[in-house]
Design an enzyme around this catalytic site. Structure first.
Site, mmCIF file in Angstrom:
data_model
loop_
_atom_site.group_PDB
_atom_site.id
_atom_site.type_symbol
_atom_site.label_atom_id
_atom_site.label_comp_id
_atom_site.label_asym_id
_atom_site.label_seq_id
_atom_site.Cartn_x
_atom_site.Cartn_y
_atom_site.Cartn_z
ATOM 1 N N GLU A 37 -40.613 6.479 121.465
ATOM 2 C CA GLU A 37 -41.375 5.227 121.558
ATOM 3 C C GLU A 37 -40.411 4.081 121.295
ATOM 4 O O GLU A 37 -39.751 4.037 120.260
ATOM 5 C CB GLU A 37 -42.534 5.226 120.549
ATOM 6 N N CYS B 83 -56.557 -2.550 122.626
ATOM 7 C CA CYS B 83 -57.912 -3.054 122.908
ATOM 8 C C CYS B 83 -58.432 -3.916 121.757
ATOM 9 O O CYS B 83 -59.275 -4.787 121.953
ATOM 10 C CB CYS B 83 -58.881 -1.890 123.121
#
Ligand SMILES: Cc1cc2nc3c(=O)[nH]c(=O)nc-3n(C[C@H](O)[C@H](O)[C@H](O)COP(=O)(O)OP(=O)(O)OC[C@H]3O[C@@H](n4cnc5c(N)ncnc54)[C@H](O)[C@@H]3O)c2cc1C
Length: 464
Positions: A44, A54
């Protein structure tokens, strides 16, 4: 540069991308196979893992008090579960022929190769950022990652000005307009399209427009941004469109995203017309036995139109990850496709859509009937009953449901799920009229608004 190999007889799964799709895949594979049988290495680029992008609008708007609430599982928690998650590490190349990836430590720049037996690509999407004057000025922010959200909050804290301009009126732009309004900003939304929420038909987008105006948001449609102006200190001062200038102390970009597939493209993996990776139903990259891909970097099959689309939603990314992890872990799962369901809100106005818009239906050559009904979210006599508008699209002659859009107050958005199920089951609007939906005065009128729309659509189809 090391050429690290899996070794010791066990297989190695390498995952690129440490958020929804990537870590769902890694976690599901780990549930099915223990570390003795499968080593899992995940790369990552950023500092966070398994975070909810979100939730960023609600964190910025103050509904969610702190950033860490948006992190479902930290890198340390993943490591404790037997996943070697390497944050701050960017994969810069996939060598398909030699089954290895090259990764670079973001801080030190050190590079090394890691071999894989199985590879998952979950690199997500990249926000559109047009190359216009002033785009990189201080005070101009995207909201794709938690770091972006933090940078925006820091920027808001640094400036006394209270004028915010949001560029783009898709769901992220609309949600960010609400967030900034809640923080006391004077908000202008500059939108290229004719109405906000281009995922709706314009007549339904118009309702969102009116509601936003009613909330005190200045909505500018049909406006193409040509550049941004800055103060002498380099901070943004205005957003410029052809013929107008909108003063801004902060600018938030919500212009859409594209699949982040440059690595995959360079490796010669198959991409579709929208730039997303192409997979089979098991989420395996087409033509590659040991490479899977999921989330915002892939294209999905639209079950209503039968065409591939790129839809960047967390709900799909998590399901893709689950399917990939099951298959990598030796189980079997498939992802059949989507019907295009999405919900969002601006303050107390709920917005929902599923299936095809009119223009989607036309594009694939379908002929259709539309109906629009107004109803209430509870029995009309019940206190605070509020209006909602339901638009339904059905195929001419067959009456097959093609799409539903709903705009209204409390209880409007999640009603679209009934339509999503009906679309998945390929129901006709006639069949929908007989659905046994729950009723009590606080929750709906005797005839639920979706049923009212289905009745009206069925009558129109019969008449056609
Ligand atoms: C503001 C906002 C609001 C949203 N609201 C909703 C919503 O209400 N409902 C909904 O369903 N969806 C929503 N979404 C969309 C949802 O967040 C995404 O669809 C979802 O995060 C996609 O997951 P993903 O794992 O595919 O990609 P991402 O979450 O983008 O994760 C990809 C990860 O890969 C990493 N990466 C990329 N390239 C490399 C590389 N070369 N090397 C190492 N790491 C790499 C990135 O740093 C990133 O962390 C929202 C998104 C935003 C930005």
């Amino acid at each position: 540069m090391d050429n690290d190999t899996a070794g010791s007889g066990r297989e190695r799964l390498v995952v690129i991308g440490g958020d929804a799709a990537g870590m769902s895949a890694a976690s599901q594979a780990r549930r099915l196979k223990d570390p003795g049988a499968l080593e899992i290495v995940a790369f990552e680029r950023g500092r966070f893992s398994s975070y909810s992008a979100c939730g960023i609008p609600y964190w910025v708007g103050g509904d969610v008090p702190e950033r860490d609430a948006l992190v479902a599982r930290t890198p340390e928690e993943h490591r404790a579960r037997g996943i070697d998650l390497r944050t701050g590490t960017e994969v810069t190349e996939i060598d398909v022929a030699r089954r290895r990836v090259r990764a670079r430590d973001v801080d030190s720049g050190a590079e090394s190769w890691t071999a894989y037996d199985k590879l998952v690509i979950a690199t997500g999407a990249r926000p559109v950022r047009p190359e216009l004057p002033g785009m990189d000025a201080a005070g101009v922010h995207g909201v794709q990652t938690l770091d972006d959200g933090q940078a925006l909050l820091d920027s808001l804290a640094r400036t006394d000005g209270r004028r915010a301009v949001v560029v783009g009126a898709g769901y992220i732009g609309v949600e960010m307009a609400e967030a900034l309004l809640k923080r006391g900003y004077e908000v202008t939304v500059v939108n290229r399209g004719g109405e906000p929420m281009a995922t709706l038909d314009p007549d339904m987008g118009r309702l969102v427009h009116e509601a936003m105006t009613g909330l005190g948001i200045t909505m500018v449609n049909d406006a193409e941004v040509s550049g941004l102006l800055t103060h002498e200190d380099g901070r943004v001062s205005a957003v410029v469109t052809e013929g107008a200038r909108y003063p801004a102390d902060v600018v938030v970009l919500g212009i859409g995203v594209r699949p982040q597939t440059s690595l995959a493209a360079a490796a010669g993996l198959p991409l579709g017309a929208h730039g997303g990776l192409l997979t089979d139903l098991a989420m395996r990259v087409r033509g590659h036995e040991d490479i899977w891909a999921g989330g915002d970097c892939v294209e999905v099959l639209d079950l209503v139109s039968g065409q591939e689309r790129h839809i960047a939603l967390g709900t799909h990314a998590n399901k893709h990850g689950q399917v990939i992890g099951s298959n990598v872990g030796g189980d079997y799962a498939t992802f059949p496709g989507v019907v295009g369901t999405a919900v969002s809100k601006v303050c107390d106005l709920e917005i929902a859509r599923t299936g095809l818009r009119e223009k989607d239906a036309r594009r694939v050559g379908l002929r259709y009937e539309t109906v629009t009904v107004e109803s209430t979210n509870s029995a009309g006599y019940y206190p605070d009953a509020a209006l909602m508008t339901v638009k339904m699209i059905a195929e001419r002659r067959t009456g097959r449901l093609l799409g539903v859009q709903i705009v209204g107050r409390e209880g409007a958005a999640k009603r679209v799920d009934v339509a999503a199920v009906a679309l998945t089951a390929r129901m006709t609007v006639e069949q929908m009229t007989a659905l046994d939906l729950g009723y009590a005065p606080p929750f709906s009128p005797v005839w639920d608004p979706v049923l009212v729309a289905a009745r009206k659509a069925a009558a129109k189809v019969r008449g056609s």
